[in-house]
Write an enzyme that holds these catalytic residues in place. Structure first.
Site, PDB file in Angstrom:
ATOM      1  N   HIS A 248       3.096 -38.709 -36.887  1.00 37.30           N
ATOM      2  CA  HIS A 248       3.012 -37.986 -38.368  1.00 37.30           C
ATOM      3  C   HIS A 248       2.241 -38.505 -38.993  1.00 37.30           C
ATOM      4  CE1 HIS A 248       4.427 -35.071 -40.692  1.00 37.30           C
ATOM      5  NE2 HIS A 248       4.771 -34.395 -40.074  1.00 37.30           N
TER       6      HIS A 248
ATOM      7  N   ASP B  70       9.854 -33.305 -33.887  1.00 35.15           N
ATOM      8  CA  ASP B  70       9.861 -32.357 -32.521  1.00 35.15           C
ATOM      9  C   ASP B  70      10.272 -33.190 -30.913  1.00 35.15           C
ATOM     10  OD1 ASP B  70       7.809 -30.539 -33.377  1.00 35.15           O
ATOM     11  OD2 ASP B  70       6.295 -32.212 -33.241  1.00 35.15           O
TER      12      ASP B  70
ATOM     13  N   HIS C  64       0.064 -28.596 -32.775  1.00 38.28           N
ATOM     14  CA  HIS C  64       0.757 -28.590 -34.039  1.00 38.28           C
ATOM     15  C   HIS C  64       2.072 -27.866 -33.755  1.00 38.28           C
ATOM     16  CE1 HIS C  64       2.133 -27.022 -37.856  1.00 38.28           C
ATOM     17  NE2 HIS C  64       1.482 -26.188 -38.243  1.00 38.28           N
TER      18      HIS C  64
END
Length: 385
Positions: A267, A321, A228
């Site tokens: 994702h 990210d 996560h």
């Protein structure tokens, strides 16, 4: 507790994937088209025009504030940044080597003992607790970093914005307006993202009618997990391993052949380019040019091109990210603080979902389908082999 076996095939959703567990007006994700909205407002508009304080107000109260309301809310955030002396002493005396997410859990749990609204369950009391947590998490993170590196902690500056103040407390000098704004945008982009694992963890805890601190502690615990939070930290590690753009192709193709994950790609929801990644890529480019250091961005762009070429048809694209770590690196944020910074930003999204769900609460109670044996004879201890 499992349920007894039933006749016929059983349908279930592992990890509750795709299961609608709540109705919400806070945010929406269009994974097919790469769209994200907070309370109906596209994330691109908020990144361009809003601030973290205004976005926090929007998420918590459901609408954009008036000028007067925003000034009042921002003033409250600045006032509540100061943590109790006992909490400060606790933070600076903690050992320097644990993961900062563990420190954040300790600090938040400790602060709950000194919260003047800890016994209040009314909406106003809960909202003060929420704003206090959002305001104080940056202070906790910055104080711990200063203490673990042998530096004096720096008290919050009530004249600075939420983003600028964190950078100031972290580094001991006020950031320039440009860098403060870029960090502000990064916080906006991380503030909310639907029913992800940490948000769901907070809601599960809150659904028992536990307190808001406990709910957010559950969220922080979930965010700590490598599936996560913290992927941007591992992106930079990967970029360091590759070393130069000309080595990216070999690295990526070997990783794909060996079925190793390329960090920062793919994702659960987005099957196209993450809209947050698009925005952060622009700022990663800008900071790379500003500091005349294009190593990371050039390796990153090379990886992106290869991954889209190889896996774009499968819906594998950069996520939030991939470029956020490069931005944070240029802002001087230590890598092991990336996930605490994520928590600092996402605290408002967690709190918004908790408040929304518990307003019409029902305790979460999914069930498991039992697949064990129907009957096993109990054998007395002395007869067991």
């Amino acid at each position: 507790m499992g349920v007894l076996k039933e006749k016929g095939p059983i349908e279930y959703s592992k990890g509750l994937e795709g299961v609608i567990a709540a109705l919400s007006s806070i945010s929406a994700i269009d994974g097919k088209n790469g769209k994200l909205i907070y309370r109906g407002i596209p994330i691109e508009m908020l990144a361009k025009y809003s601030t973290y304080e205004e976005t926090a107000y929007l998420l918590l109260y459901g609408e954009l504030p008036t000028k007067e309301a925003l000034e009042k809310f921002s003033a409250q955030m600045r006032e509540l940044r100061v943590i109790p002396k006992k909490v400060e002493e606790c933070i600076v005396e903690l050992p320097p080597n644990p993961h900062p997410m563990d420190i954040l859990k300790v600090a938040l749990a400790h602060s709950a003992l000194y919260d003047p609204d800890r016994q209040k369950c009314c909406r106003e009391g809960v909202m003060r607790k929420v704003i206090r947590i959002i305001a104080q998490l940056p202070t906790m993170i910055a104080y711990y970093h200063r203490a673990r590196t042998g530096q004096e902690v720096i008290p919050p500056d009530p004249e600075l914005s939420h983003a600028a103040n964190f950078l100031y407390m972290l580094h001991g000098k006020k950031p320039d307006e440009e860098e403060a704004r870029i960090f502000d945008i990064a916080l906006i982009l991380h503030a909310e993202h639907g029913l992800n694992a940490s948000t769901f963890a907070a809601m599960v805890t809150a659904s028992t009618l536990s307190d808001i601190n406990s709910a957010l502690l559950s969220a922080i615990g979930a965010l700590k997990g490598p599936l996560h939070g913290g992927a941007n930290e591992r992106v930079l590690k990967m970029l360091d391993e590759i070393g130069s753009p000309d080595k990216a192709e070999e690295y990526v193709l070997n990783a794909l052949k060996e079925k190793r994950r390329i960090m920062g790609f793919g994702h659960r929801v987005y099957k196209t380019y993450d809209p947050r990644a698009k925005i952060l890529k622009e700022y990663a480019e800008y900071l790379s040019d500003k500091y005349n250091d294009r190593k990371y961005i050039e390796i990153g762009e090379r990886i992106e091109n290869i991954m889209i070429r190889e896996l774009g048809k499968k819906g594998i694209f950069p996520n939030v990210d991939f470029y956020s770590g490069i931005v944070y690196q240029f802002l001087g944020i230590p890598r092991d603080l990336f996930t605490p910074v994520f928590a600092m930003a996402r605290s408002v999204g967690w709190a918004a979902h908790v408040c929304e769900y518990t307003a019409n609460n029902r305790i979460f109670r999914p069930r498991a389908y039992y697949i064990g044996p129907d009957y096993v004879e109990y054998v007395q201890l002395e007869k067991r082999r």
